[in-house]
Design a protein around this motif. Sequence first.
Motif, PDB file in Angstrom:
ATOM      1  N   GLY A 255       0.817  -1.199   0.000  1.00 25.10           N
ATOM      2  CA  GLY A 255       0.000   0.000   0.000  1.00 25.10           C
ATOM      3  C   GLY A 255       0.853   1.251   0.000  1.00 25.10           C
ATOM      4  O   GLY A 255       2.085   1.183  -0.028  1.00 25.10           O
TER       5      GLY A 255
ATOM      6  N   ARG B  60      -0.086   8.519   1.289  1.00 27.44           N
ATOM      7  CA  ARG B  60       0.255   9.843   0.770  1.00 27.44           C
ATOM      8  C   ARG B  60      -0.094  10.862   1.841  1.00 27.44           C
ATOM      9  O   ARG B  60      -0.548  10.516   2.929  1.00 27.44           O
ATOM     10  CB  ARG B  60      -0.505  10.096  -0.535  1.00 27.44           C
ATOM     11  CG  ARG B  60       0.017   9.240  -1.682  1.00 27.44           C
ATOM     12  CD  ARG B  60      -0.530   9.716  -3.024  1.00 27.44           C
ATOM     13  NE  ARG B  60       0.154   9.071  -4.129  1.00 27.44           N
ATOM     14  CZ  ARG B  60      -0.402   8.172  -4.925  1.00 27.44           C
ATOM     15  NH1 ARG B  60      -1.660   7.813  -4.757  1.00 27.44           N
ATOM     16  NH2 ARG B  60       0.292   7.645  -5.919  1.00 27.44           N
TER      17      ARG B  60
ATOM     18  N   ASN C 166      -2.537  12.900   2.412  1.00 26.52           N
ATOM     19  CA  ASN C 166      -3.890  12.834   2.981  1.00 26.52           C
ATOM     20  C   ASN C 166      -4.025  11.712   4.001  1.00 26.52           C
ATOM     21  O   ASN C 166      -4.606  11.896   5.070  1.00 26.52           O
ATOM     22  CB  ASN C 166      -4.941  12.659   1.881  1.00 26.52           C
ATOM     23  CG  ASN C 166      -5.191  13.929   1.123  1.00 26.52           C
ATOM     24  OD1 ASN C 166      -4.880  15.021   1.590  1.00 26.52           O
ATOM     25  ND2 ASN C 166      -5.736  13.800  -0.063  1.00 26.52           N
ATOM     26  N   GLU C 167      -3.510  10.538   3.665  1.00 27.99           N
ATOM     27  CA  GLU C 167      -3.607   9.410   4.589  1.00 27.99           C
ATOM     28  C   GLU C 167      -2.750   9.641   5.837  1.00 27.99           C
ATOM     29  O   GLU C 167      -3.148   9.249   6.938  1.00 27.99           O
ATOM     30  CB  GLU C 167      -3.170   8.105   3.903  1.00 27.99           C
ATOM     31  CG  GLU C 167      -4.127   7.615   2.847  1.00 27.99           C
ATOM     32  CD  GLU C 167      -3.981   8.312   1.505  1.00 27.99           C
ATOM     33  OE1 GLU C 167      -4.966   8.366   0.766  1.00 27.99           O
ATOM     34  OE2 GLU C 167      -2.871   8.808   1.202  1.00 27.99           O
TER      35      GLU C 167
ATOM     36  N   MET D 154      -3.970   3.175   4.911  1.00 33.48           N
ATOM     37  CA  MET D 154      -3.269   3.175   3.624  1.00 33.48           C
ATOM     38  C   MET D 154      -4.207   3.035   2.434  1.00 33.48           C
ATOM     39  O   MET D 154      -5.343   2.599   2.556  1.00 33.48           O
ATOM     40  CB  MET D 154      -2.254   2.030   3.587  1.00 33.48           C
ATOM     41  CG  MET D 154      -2.885   0.668   3.457  1.00 33.48           C
ATOM     42  SD  MET D 154      -1.619  -0.603   3.348  1.00 33.48           S
ATOM     43  CE  MET D 154      -2.638  -2.005   2.896  1.00 33.48           C
ATOM     44  N   ARG D 155      -3.669   3.394   1.267  1.00 31.51           N
ATOM     45  CA  ARG D 155      -4.303   3.081  -0.019  1.00 31.51           C
ATOM     46  C   ARG D 155      -3.754   1.720  -0.426  1.00 31.51           C
ATOM     47  O   ARG D 155      -2.578   1.609  -0.772  1.00 31.51           O
ATOM     48  CB  ARG D 155      -3.920   4.102  -1.077  1.00 31.51           C
ATOM     49  CG  ARG D 155      -4.434   5.487  -0.815  1.00 31.51           C
ATOM     50  CD  ARG D 155      -3.983   6.400  -1.926  1.00 31.51           C
ATOM     51  NE  ARG D 155      -4.326   7.763  -1.601  1.00 31.51           N
ATOM     52  CZ  ARG D 155      -4.535   8.703  -2.498  1.00 31.51           C
ATOM     53  NH1 ARG D 155      -4.419   8.420  -3.790  1.00 31.51           N
ATOM     54  NH2 ARG D 155      -4.850   9.915  -2.139  1.00 31.51           N
TER      55      ARG D 155
ATOM     56  N   PRO E 208      -1.454   0.056  -4.570  1.00 37.80           N
ATOM     57  CA  PRO E 208      -1.260   1.198  -5.468  1.00 37.80           C
ATOM     58  C   PRO E 208      -0.689   0.753  -6.820  1.00 37.80           C
ATOM     59  O   PRO E 208      -0.050  -0.289  -6.918  1.00 37.80           O
ATOM     60  CB  PRO E 208      -0.245   2.061  -4.723  1.00 37.80           C
ATOM     61  CG  PRO E 208       0.541   1.079  -3.927  1.00 37.80           C
ATOM     62  CD  PRO E 208      -0.448   0.013  -3.512  1.00 37.80           C
TER      63      PRO E 208
END
Length: 123
Positions: A56, A59, A61-62, A75-76, A79
């Motif tokens: 993951g 960034r 924002n997270e 997390m994203r 990715p």
Amino acid sequence: MPTEGTNTQRPRLVDVVRRDAPTCSLGERLGDVRDRVVAAGWDACVVVSQDRVVLGLLRANELRADPQLPVERAMRPGPSTYRPFVSVAEMRRTMTERDLDCSPVTTSDGKLVGLVRKQDVGA
């Protein structure tokens, strides 16, 4: 690794990737990761397994989420990643079109090589 063929003179991600990108694991607390990332002068962190396989991305924002959250929840996941042989020009277009600040660069088996940022590709 040396490259061959007609495009050998064009810069590739392997030439500009930041191998010093911060990493973290799923179980870490977001606040601890954020502190470490900011202290290192970054605004992103790659979440990796013990074998450095990319799981993951965190960034900016997270990283601003609740500091008590485990990384896994902030997390994203999964990715998009790019290979070291991708040209800098192609990555510049991709980052501009997708409005990306950074992207992980990995081997074909998903292991982290590093992180490429907009400024690294002239975007």
